[in-house]
Design a protein around this motif. Structure first.
Motif, PDB file in Angstrom:
ATOM      1  N   LEU A   1      27.641   8.320  -0.449  1.00  0.00           N
ATOM      2  CA  LEU A   1      26.687   7.326   0.042  1.00  0.00           C
ATOM      3  C   LEU A   1      25.562   7.984   0.839  1.00  0.00           C
ATOM      4  O   LEU A   1      24.398   7.613   0.716  1.00  0.00           O
ATOM      5  N   GLY A   2      25.942   8.969   1.651  1.00  0.00           N
ATOM      6  CA  GLY A   2      24.946   9.646   2.480  1.00  0.00           C
ATOM      7  C   GLY A   2      23.901  10.338   1.625  1.00  0.00           C
ATOM      8  O   GLY A   2      22.700  10.213   1.861  1.00  0.00           O
ATOM      9  N   VAL A   3      24.358  11.071   0.613  1.00  0.00           N
ATOM     10  CA  VAL A   3      23.420  11.774  -0.263  1.00  0.00           C
ATOM     11  C   VAL A   3      22.545  10.764  -1.005  1.00  0.00           C
ATOM     12  O   VAL A   3      21.337  10.942  -1.133  1.00  0.00           O
TER      13      VAL A   3
ATOM     14  N   PHE B   1      15.479   3.093  -1.557  1.00  0.00           N
ATOM     15  CA  PHE B   1      16.069   1.764  -1.596  1.00  0.00           C
ATOM     16  C   PHE B   1      17.478   1.788  -0.997  1.00  0.00           C
ATOM     17  O   PHE B   1      17.829   0.939  -0.183  1.00  0.00           O
ATOM     18  N   ALA B   2      18.266   2.786  -1.397  1.00  0.00           N
ATOM     19  CA  ALA B   2      19.618   2.902  -0.842  1.00  0.00           C
ATOM     20  C   ALA B   2      19.545   3.085   0.666  1.00  0.00           C
ATOM     21  O   ALA B   2      20.350   2.529   1.415  1.00  0.00           O
ATOM     22  N   GLU B   3      18.541   3.858   1.109  1.00  0.00           N
ATOM     23  CA  GLU B   3      18.374   4.068   2.542  1.00  0.00           C
ATOM     24  C   GLU B   3      18.134   2.740   3.241  1.00  0.00           C
ATOM     25  O   GLU B   3      18.766   2.408   4.237  1.00  0.00           O
TER      26      GLU B   3
ATOM     27  N   PRO C   1      21.020   1.029   7.734  1.00  0.00           N
ATOM     28  CA  PRO C   1      21.147   0.229   8.955  1.00  0.00           C
ATOM     29  C   PRO C   1      22.588  -0.215   9.222  1.00  0.00           C
ATOM     30  O   PRO C   1      23.023  -0.243  10.368  1.00  0.00           O
ATOM     31  N   VAL C   2      23.318  -0.521   8.147  1.00  0.00           N
ATOM     32  CA  VAL C   2      24.708  -0.940   8.326  1.00  0.00           C
ATOM     33  C   VAL C   2      25.502   0.174   8.998  1.00  0.00           C
ATOM     34  O   VAL C   2      26.225  -0.057   9.976  1.00  0.00           O
ATOM     35  N   PHE C   3      25.326   1.392   8.503  1.00  0.00           N
ATOM     36  CA  PHE C   3      26.083   2.496   9.087  1.00  0.00           C
ATOM     37  C   PHE C   3      25.605   2.818  10.497  1.00  0.00           C
ATOM     38  O   PHE C   3      26.396   3.218  11.343  1.00  0.00           O
ATOM     39  N   ILE C   4      24.307   2.631  10.743  1.00  0.00           N
ATOM     40  CA  ILE C   4      23.804   2.888  12.095  1.00  0.00           C
ATOM     41  C   ILE C   4      24.488   1.933  13.068  1.00  0.00           C
ATOM     42  O   ILE C   4      24.942   2.328  14.149  1.00  0.00           O
ATOM     43  N   VAL C   5      24.607   0.663  12.659  1.00  0.00           N
ATOM     44  CA  VAL C   5      25.286  -0.310  13.517  1.00  0.00           C
ATOM     45  C   VAL C   5      26.759   0.061  13.666  1.00  0.00           C
ATOM     46  O   VAL C   5      27.289   0.091  14.778  1.00  0.00           O
ATOM     47  N   LEU C   6      27.403   0.386  12.548  1.00  0.00           N
ATOM     48  CA  LEU C   6      28.840   0.665  12.612  1.00  0.00           C
ATOM     49  C   LEU C   6      29.141   1.899  13.455  1.00  0.00           C
ATOM     50  O   LEU C   6      30.180   1.977  14.092  1.00  0.00           O
ATOM     51  N   GLN C   7      28.209   2.878  13.430  1.00  0.00           N
ATOM     52  CA  GLN C   7      28.491   4.079  14.197  1.00  0.00           C
ATOM     53  C   GLN C   7      28.354   3.836  15.699  1.00  0.00           C
ATOM     54  O   GLN C   7      29.106   4.378  16.499  1.00  0.00           O
TER      55      GLN C   7
ATOM     56  N   TYR D   1      23.351  11.580   5.047  1.00  0.00           N
ATOM     57  CA  TYR D   1      21.995  11.031   4.909  1.00  0.00           C
ATOM     58  C   TYR D   1      20.978  11.881   5.669  1.00  0.00           C
ATOM     59  O   TYR D   1      19.962  12.309   5.117  1.00  0.00           O
ATOM     60  N   LYS D   2      21.303  12.168   6.929  1.00  0.00           N
ATOM     61  CA  LYS D   2      20.402  12.994   7.743  1.00  0.00           C
ATOM     62  C   LYS D   2      20.212  14.370   7.106  1.00  0.00           C
ATOM     63  O   LYS D   2      19.110  14.902   7.060  1.00  0.00           O
TER      64      LYS D   2
END
Lengths: 267, 250, 276
Positions: free
Chosen positions: C102-104, C111-113, C118-124, C163-164
């Protein structure tokens, strides 16, 4: 020294047969910023042409357009008469920051262009070996980039560009991240390689001395939007020793003249 | 992302996900996922109840006390480690171990040492948050260029003034980044602490609602908590942005 | 070009390199000494604090060490870790595949970004532990629940790092690959993934650390099994040295695993970071 600015516009309409790269009416816009305005240039085959200009004049942009790395807003670039639509095998790029893969050895880095083309391992290593020797890095094949000095890293970048046997070499400020002493030595070596490889070199720099010392032809770009301000052919006897060239009156006069022309762009 | 030339802000996709949640909820696929609208309605009623307010106050109280200790101790230890190699050598290994160790295993120990009450939660928050603050402060102090310190000395700053006017200020971007990361960890610490102690604050409510399968209230509690965590981290990030400019020119 | 020998002064470089490895060796020993001193001092303070004692529930270091060794040799650690590591390994494996993928994807596609990041940013940033009681009531107290607890805590950080990592790939290397007419696949496999691998790996390490927290939490909250059971049981019968030993063991195991992973990363993936 010969100032051929006037002649250049004539050359633009009638392409000279020996031009390896022809640039016709190139414009580049970044959003609202005009980077290049209708550039017309010929780059003679087998010669080293320098793009010189103040920072932000779009010289690197022009080089990357020739490389096919960024698209022009309008205009056309032809290499050996064929229009450029993207990167191609007849051009090779040397990067300002070397663009070496830190996880790969000198050998793999030099052979990388061939690796991407699917050349077999033994064959590409043999070719890479030859060019590693040519740029003076024999014995460093299995070193990693971080074990090399800045100058040596750029030699790897140069060997990589030679290895794919392109007709045109595009060098984007190749010595700007190399210290002064190494740079001088590198310039001398580059001249020898230009002689040896018989390729067309297009060289971007912001150093006047470097441009005059290395080039057969210097294209001076004006400040943004970049336009061709002047074209100069320094007529310097290249058979003389490097140190003699650097003391040559013609060399010094050319440097001075370019500086006088560029001074008004410096803030 | 851009659609028809119009730039859609990144966080807008969360709205899309909320919509998905609402639809899944309306379809009644699972009792676990009530429609988002019900959850939001539940959240509004919940915040007006005395139980929630008391729980929120307890939680906030433990969090703030724990964080205050973590910031003071973290910055002090970080400065010490950044300035004095002896401190660095002595504490470095432990800070590095604890920053990534599963500290949740320590909570039972804290429970017998500090009792089944707020103190345990405060210590949990402290332990979760402090190490990253130490590491970031240390990194910030070590990134202060020598010339800046020498400038301070040559203009007559010494001792306390050197620290307060130059070193701490120069390291501020990293210190704030550490505090932000510490806060994120602290929020996790307060929740984990309360869940394990399970008779105080938010932890008690979570237990209560999930045991009674009261999903609307459970999710309401969760989104309030998540929103608070995000808001907190956004505030610090905002402060960080204000000092970011000089990290580049330092 | 005979330049490097002249220009970089390899005759000078040789004694330089020799000297630096000599100092390096000395320095290495010094850090090892400091570490030993630091650990020793910590144990000393612990022993003294235990002897005072600062609390009836605070055993001395020696008592704890004795309990640790007993549990190590009577097999209770082995049995506990066999139980604990199972959901951890499964959970981390799933998180690694899913998270890196997912990150890659987020790094490569705008679009995937937009949709997923945002979902993962919230979850983290959010305390996911709050959801652990919920999964217990859905999936019971078995392996599935514990594995899910691990995934919930580990996945966001792994995905965000992937992702980063892809977003921060050196653009000049990507240009280089394009200029040599590399294909899309070659660009991803030969440039983007290798260049992103250090940050991806850092994400895996952070994910593993979070996974340890998750599995311990699950064992303490959901089902007293494995190492969580050792902690809970010895606490309930007031065997404090054994309880402390169990806590120490999990911190030790996680620290050793993480350092091993780091060493592996430097050795295999990043030759340029290897010393000497």
């Amino acid at each position: 020294m010969r100032n051929i600015t006037a002649a250049a516009s004539a050359a633009a309409t009638t392409p000279s047969p020996e031009a390896a790269v022809e640039v016709r009416g190139i414009c580049k816009m970044y959003a609202d910023m005009e980077a290049l305005r209708s550039i017309d240039l010929d780059f003679p085959a087998g010669k080293l042409t320098t793009l010189l200009g103040p920072s932000g004049c779009g010289k690197t942009t022009l080089l990357k357009i020739i490389a096919g790395l960024i698209p022009a807003t309008s205009g056309e670039v032809r290499v050996n008469g064929v229009p450029v639509t993207g990167p191609g095998p007849e051009r090779a790029f040397v990067f300002q920051d070397f663009a070496l893969m830190p996880w790969a050895t000198v050998m793999r880095n030099v052979a990388f262009g061939l690796e991407l083309k699917g050349v077999g391992k033994d064959e590409r290593q043999a070719i890479a070996h030859k060019y590693i020797a040519e740029v003076g890095l024999s014995g460093f094949e299995n070193k990693y980039p971080h074990e090399l000095s800045g100058g040596m890293r750029q030699r790897v970048g140069l060997a990589r560009a030679f290895a794919v046997n392109a007709d045109v070499l595009l060098l984007d400020e190749p010595f700007s991240a190399v210290d002064e002493q190494n740079r001088r030595k590198f310039q001398e070596d580059l001249l020898r390689l230009v002689e040896l490889e018989k390729k067309t070199f297009i060289f971007v720099t912001h150093s006047i001395e470097e441009a005059v010392y290395c080039s057969d032809r210097i294209v001076i770009l004006s400040r943004r939007p970049g336009r061709v301000a002047q074209i100069i052919e320094p007529e310097i006897d290249r058979t003389a020793s490097p140190d003699a060239i650097r003391r040559d009156q013609g060399y010094l006069d050319t440097v001075e003249e370019i500086w006088q022309g560029l001074k008004r762009y410096v803030d | 992302m851009t659609i028809f030339g119009y730039r859609v802000p990144m966080m807008a996709s969360l709205l899309a996900w909320c919509l998905v949640w609402e639809i899944v909820g309306q379809l009644e696929l699972s009792f676990l996922v009530p429609p988002l609208s019900h959850v939001v309605a539940a959240a509004f009623t919940l915040v007006q109840t005395g139980t929630w307010q008391a729980a929120a106050l307890t939680t906030l109280n433990s969090f703030l006390i724990g964080m205050a200790f973590a910031i003071v101790v973290g910055v002090l230890l970080g400065v010490l480690m950044g300035r004095f190699p002896v401190a660095d050598n002595l504490f470095g290994i432990w800070v590095n171990i604890f920053v990534s160790a599963p500290l949740s295993a320590l909570v039972p120990v804290l429970m017998i040492l500090f009792g089944m009450g707020e103190t345990t939660v405060v210590v949990t928050v402290f332990l979760f948050a402090v190490w990253i603050i130490v590491l970031d402060t240390r990194a910030g102090i070590q990134a202060v260029p020598r010339s800046l310190e020498e400038m301070g000395r040559s203009y007559g700053a010494g001792g306390l003034r050197l620290y307060s006017k130059i070193i701490l200020l120069a390291a501020l971007p990293e210190i704030l980044a550490g505090i932000r990361l510490g806060m994120v960890r602290g929020v996790k610490g307060v929740v984990i602490g309360q869940l394990l102690v399970s008779i105080i604050g938010y932890g008690e409510l979570f237990e209560l609602y999930s045991r009674n399968f009261d999903m609307e209230n459970f999710w309401a509690l969760t989104i309030i908590l998540f929103a608070a965590a995000m808001g907190l981290s956004a505030i610090i990030e905002n402060i960080e942005k204000r000092v970011e400019y000089y990290a580049g020119v330092r | 070009m005979s330049a490097p020998a002249h220009a970089n002064g390899s005759p000078r470089a040789i004694p330089g390199a020799g000297a630096s490895s000599f100092w390096g060796k000395l320095l290495e020993h010094r850090t090892a000494l400091w570490r030993a001193a630091s650990i020793g001092l910590f144990f000393l303070v612990w022993e003294i604090a235990g002897r005072i004692p600062i609390s009836f529930a605070f055993p001395t270091f020696l008592e704890t060490a004795r309990a640790f060794l007993t549990m190590l040799f009577d097999g209770s650690f082995v049995a506990a870790y066999a139980e604990t590591l199972q959901p951890l390994v499964i959970g981390i494996a799933i998180s690694a595949v899913l998270g890196v993928g997912l990150g890659v994807l987020m790094g490569l596609s705008r679009f995937a970004e937009w949709l997923v990041a945002p979902v993962f940013i919230v979850l983290q940033a959010a305390p996911m532990a709050a959801l652990i009681p919920l999964i217990t009531f859905v999936y019971g107290i078995g392996l599935v629940s514990k594995t899910l607890a691990v995934i919930m805590l580990a996945l966001p950080v792994i995905a965000l790092n992937g992702y980063k990592a892809v977003r921060h790939v050196n653009p000049s290397l990507v240009d280089m690959c394009r200029s040599f007419q590399g294909t899309w696949w070659q660009r991803i496999l030969k440039i983007i993934l290798p260049d992103a691998s250090p940050i991806i790996f850092a994400g895996l390490r952070l994910g593993l650390a979070a996974g340890f927290i998750g599995v311990i939490l699950a064992e303490l909250l959901i089902t007293p099994t494995g190492i969580g059971d050792l902690i809970t049981y010895h606490r309930s019968v007031a065997d404090y040295p054994e309880m402390y030993a169990a806590v120490v063991s999990i911190i030790l195991v996680s620290t050793l695993t993480l350092s091993a992973l780091e060493a592996f990363e430097v050795r295999v993936l990043r030759p340029e970071k290897k010393k000497g």
